[in-house]
Design an enzyme around this catalytic site. Sequence first.
Site, PDB file in Angstrom:
ATOM      1  N   ASP A 146      -3.260   7.472   5.441  1.00  0.00           N
ATOM      2  CA  ASP A 146      -2.790   6.092   5.594  1.00  0.00           C
ATOM      3  C   ASP A 146      -3.408   5.487   6.852  1.00  0.00           C
ATOM      4  O   ASP A 146      -3.732   6.193   7.804  1.00  0.00           O
ATOM      5  CB  ASP A 146      -1.261   6.100   5.704  1.00  0.00           C
ATOM      6  CG  ASP A 146      -0.666   4.711   5.562  1.00  0.00           C
ATOM      7  OD1 ASP A 146      -1.352   3.816   5.044  1.00  0.00           O
ATOM      8  OD2 ASP A 146       0.488   4.523   5.972  1.00  0.00           O
ATOM      9  N   GLU A 147      -3.565   4.165   6.867  1.00  0.00           N
ATOM     10  CA  GLU A 147      -4.110   3.443   8.031  1.00  0.00           C
ATOM     11  C   GLU A 147      -5.448   4.045   8.473  1.00  0.00           C
ATOM     12  O   GLU A 147      -5.685   4.301   9.652  1.00  0.00           O
ATOM     13  CB  GLU A 147      -3.112   3.457   9.189  1.00  0.00           C
ATOM     14  CG  GLU A 147      -1.734   2.920   8.859  1.00  0.00           C
ATOM     15  CD  GLU A 147      -1.707   1.404   8.674  1.00  0.00           C
ATOM     16  OE1 GLU A 147      -2.770   0.769   8.720  1.00  0.00           O
ATOM     17  OE2 GLU A 147      -0.608   0.851   8.466  1.00  0.00           O
TER      18      GLU A 147
ATOM     19  N   ARG B 181       2.171 -11.246   9.980  1.00  0.00           N
ATOM     20  CA  ARG B 181       3.540 -10.700  10.060  1.00  0.00           C
ATOM     21  C   ARG B 181       4.548 -11.720   9.543  1.00  0.00           C
ATOM     22  O   ARG B 181       5.700 -11.377   9.276  1.00  0.00           O
ATOM     23  CB  ARG B 181       3.916 -10.355  11.501  1.00  0.00           C
ATOM     24  CG  ARG B 181       3.085  -9.309  12.242  1.00  0.00           C
ATOM     25  CD  ARG B 181       2.854  -8.054  11.476  1.00  0.00           C
ATOM     26  NE  ARG B 181       1.599  -8.130  10.721  1.00  0.00           N
ATOM     27  CZ  ARG B 181       1.255  -7.317   9.735  1.00  0.00           C
ATOM     28  NH1 ARG B 181       2.094  -6.389   9.333  1.00  0.00           N
ATOM     29  NH2 ARG B 181       0.094  -7.439   9.107  1.00  0.00           N
TER      30      ARG B 181
ATOM     31  N   GLN C  86      -7.393  -4.989   9.998  1.00  0.00           N
ATOM     32  CA  GLN C  86      -6.263  -4.643  10.864  1.00  0.00           C
ATOM     33  C   GLN C  86      -6.595  -3.471  11.786  1.00  0.00           C
ATOM     34  O   GLN C  86      -5.701  -2.782  12.274  1.00  0.00           O
ATOM     35  CB  GLN C  86      -5.027  -4.318  10.024  1.00  0.00           C
ATOM     36  CG  GLN C  86      -4.519  -5.508   9.217  1.00  0.00           C
ATOM     37  CD  GLN C  86      -3.189  -5.225   8.534  1.00  0.00           C
ATOM     38  OE1 GLN C  86      -2.163  -5.069   9.180  1.00  0.00           O
ATOM     39  NE2 GLN C  86      -3.216  -5.166   7.211  1.00  0.00           N
TER      40      GLN C  86
ATOM     41  N   LYS D 227       0.815  -1.213   0.000  1.00  0.00           N
ATOM     42  CA  LYS D 227       0.000   0.000   0.000  1.00  0.00           C
ATOM     43  C   LYS D 227       0.854   1.271   0.000  1.00  0.00           C
ATOM     44  O   LYS D 227       0.514   2.245  -0.677  1.00  0.00           O
ATOM     45  CB  LYS D 227      -0.945   0.007   1.196  1.00  0.00           C
ATOM     46  CG  LYS D 227      -0.276   0.095   2.554  1.00  0.00           C
ATOM     47  CD  LYS D 227      -1.304   0.098   3.668  1.00  0.00           C
ATOM     48  CE  LYS D 227      -0.646   0.129   5.041  1.00  0.00           C
ATOM     49  NZ  LYS D 227       0.161   1.348   5.264  1.00  0.00           N
ATOM     50  N   THR D 228       1.969   1.251   0.747  1.00  0.00           N
ATOM     51  CA  THR D 228       2.831   2.441   0.772  1.00  0.00           C
ATOM     52  C   THR D 228       3.398   2.711  -0.617  1.00  0.00           C
ATOM     53  O   THR D 228       3.499   3.861  -1.060  1.00  0.00           O
ATOM     54  CB  THR D 228       3.967   2.261   1.787  1.00  0.00           C
ATOM     55  OG1 THR D 228       3.408   1.991   3.079  1.00  0.00           O
ATOM     56  CG2 THR D 228       4.835   3.509   1.869  1.00  0.00           C
TER      57      THR D 228
END
Length: 758
Positions: A239-240, A617, A270, A33-34
């Site tokens: 973001d987020e 993760r 998340q 996504k970044t």
Amino acid sequence: MSDLLEQLNSEQRAVAEHTEGPVLVLAGAGSGKTRAVTYRIAHLIESHRVPPWSILAVTFTNKAAEQMRERVAGLLAERRRPDGEADGNPWSSGGGIDGRARPQIFTFHALCVRLLRREIEPLGYSRDFAIYDDDDQTRLVKSCLAELGLGDRLFTPRAALSRISYAKNHSISAAEMYQGARDPDTEKLASVYERYQQRLRSANALDFDDLLLKTVELFDRSPELAAAYSGRFRYIHVDEYQDTNRVQYRLIRHLTRAHHNLCVVGDEDQSIYRWRGASIENILSFEKDFREACVLRLERNYRSTQVILDGASAVVSRNRARKGKTLWTERKTGRSIGIYQAADAEEEAGFVAGQVAEALAEPGATVGVLYRTNAQARLLEEAMRARQIGYRLVGGFSFYARAEIRDVLAYARLAVNPRDTAALLRVINTPTRGIGETTLAQLESIARQSQLTLWEALEESLIRARENPSRAARALKGFQQLILGLAEDQKRLGLSEFFSSILERTGYLGMLRAEDSPEAEGRIENLEELVNAAAETEESGEGLTAFLDRAALVADTDQIDERARATLMTLHSAKGLEFSVVLMPGLEEGLLPHKLSLDDDAALEEERRLCYVGMTRAKDRLALSCAATRRSYGEEGRQSTRRSRFLSEIPTEFTETLSGSGRAQIHWQGAFNSRESIERFLQSNGFQERIEQSRPTLRRSSPPENTWRRGSQVRHPKYGVGTILACEGQGEDQKLTVSFPGFGAKKLMSRFATLEKM
């Protein structure tokens, strides 16, 4: 020139190319996504000729913001023409919120600090306001409780602060808390909240929550100002987005007042910060807030194997509050998800340590040991030490949280703003200068009676004592002159010279030198590093205010060293990270999911998302474990546990049952962490008598001489129940080696040990 976006996959490219109007990007774990957002920003600048300063991106951590800045800068630098011209893009100059050449990329708090430094005065604050950190806030709340005669009877300072912060994150004022109170305790908390805000204002200070609240309040009061900033920032990225709270939501709505060019990126699966005010509804309701919204999904995962993704997706798919996505990867092969059930928590810790050792045998491998609560770390650390495995424990003090750093920063804050009561209280007698609790109590009394700040009360007390100054008054006068002198130094000296002046003028450096200990030397080295940090800030062209802001905004997660090969941390801290191997101990009802969530459907879904975050993760290997019994605080002995429901939600075709025991690795310096392991040790050394497994009966009388025997169970007033591993000598001079679970092997003299036989 080649197409900037040709390096993206089709899903990422769709995000970068959708530049107009509101867009919701549902980005699965590890989906890049970044990368998509940074290419979108670069694409706006290069292909659409959007002025960089009109692009705003906000995120939650300093590390994420810095990473995004670096990536955008790198992309644009690569696209420059051979002659050095940047296609008319003035990228090479400017910066900050006043910059004319860079995209504005900040954390929410950093953005608000910069806005308030320019615009806060209509709210009754001056631009040199202080930012109170957690310690400052706790000290202030404690003072408010004392002023109201509440002490710690109803709330500890931290508990009161937590509830105040929760109210702020939900845009609830002290008056609204009082009006909505259903019990006397909440009414009293509302009075603490009100007094706390009054004290902040009198000190010209804001806490972290206020940085957001005051910005929104400013925009609420002045729609024209909100419209001006909305017009300035024509393209906004968040973001987020699943982690935004109500106040952040309102801020974003203000900034999109003049347009709807809003790109939010997040993953509802998340969303794990409900406990600190985050609202999953913000991402779930995006299409209701913006009817013309386009929804795009990033579902290709670049991190994990397919079996890990399938197992994690099977767990989180049980949640109702989600939009849904199907994660896939080209990494189709990989080991099944390991499931291990230990007899007890000590054995589980040994298993985890064994798995870490095995994983680290692979060159370049990294391991994350992720757990639900910090309390789980103790046994895991003991097991790691037993195997002599190096590890990093996340959750220790960051550089700017160290006492000596906070002390010197408090002096710097006072030089800028003497009304900063928290800073004043921190250093008024550090180093010791003869200003004791009695003198402070008198100052606080003057401040309350005359409605003054503590600094003004100090000035008033010196006026009263002018004719006949006492020893305390002389000490206060010396402190006043010190701060006034530092204020002058701040105006005439460079930043690094100013901090050097603080160290010398205050006597802080002299105090540490006089201590002449390794600990003091380490603290001196930290202070020297602080001066270095000030020099770097000075070289970048920034001043003291920016330096203090940056120090105040540093978060624990910014200190995480992702290069460490073995890391122990909570699941909440692990968000955004990745490891070759992930081990998740404590998959039990009451731990994960946590006991406080078992009767709350929304909280239970967040626990499931937390499990999903931990599982995703892992890149190559994932192992989940639980213990059949575990010691529980406040309960006698070991308590039976139930396997977490999340384990049963993973289809068996994705799992494998792991065998083996960690018992042999759990001893540390001759001590064992369970009765069963002690028993095996004794039996292997020729001692055949079994240890009584039923609850022991305590004999209150001390045993006669020569009755201590190897294998006997004893109780110590500090270490609890232990087992004698070795005896030397006789009678009261007998030397005993006793293993106490959780404390290690202790060597005790019989006559001094105050042991009681079990």
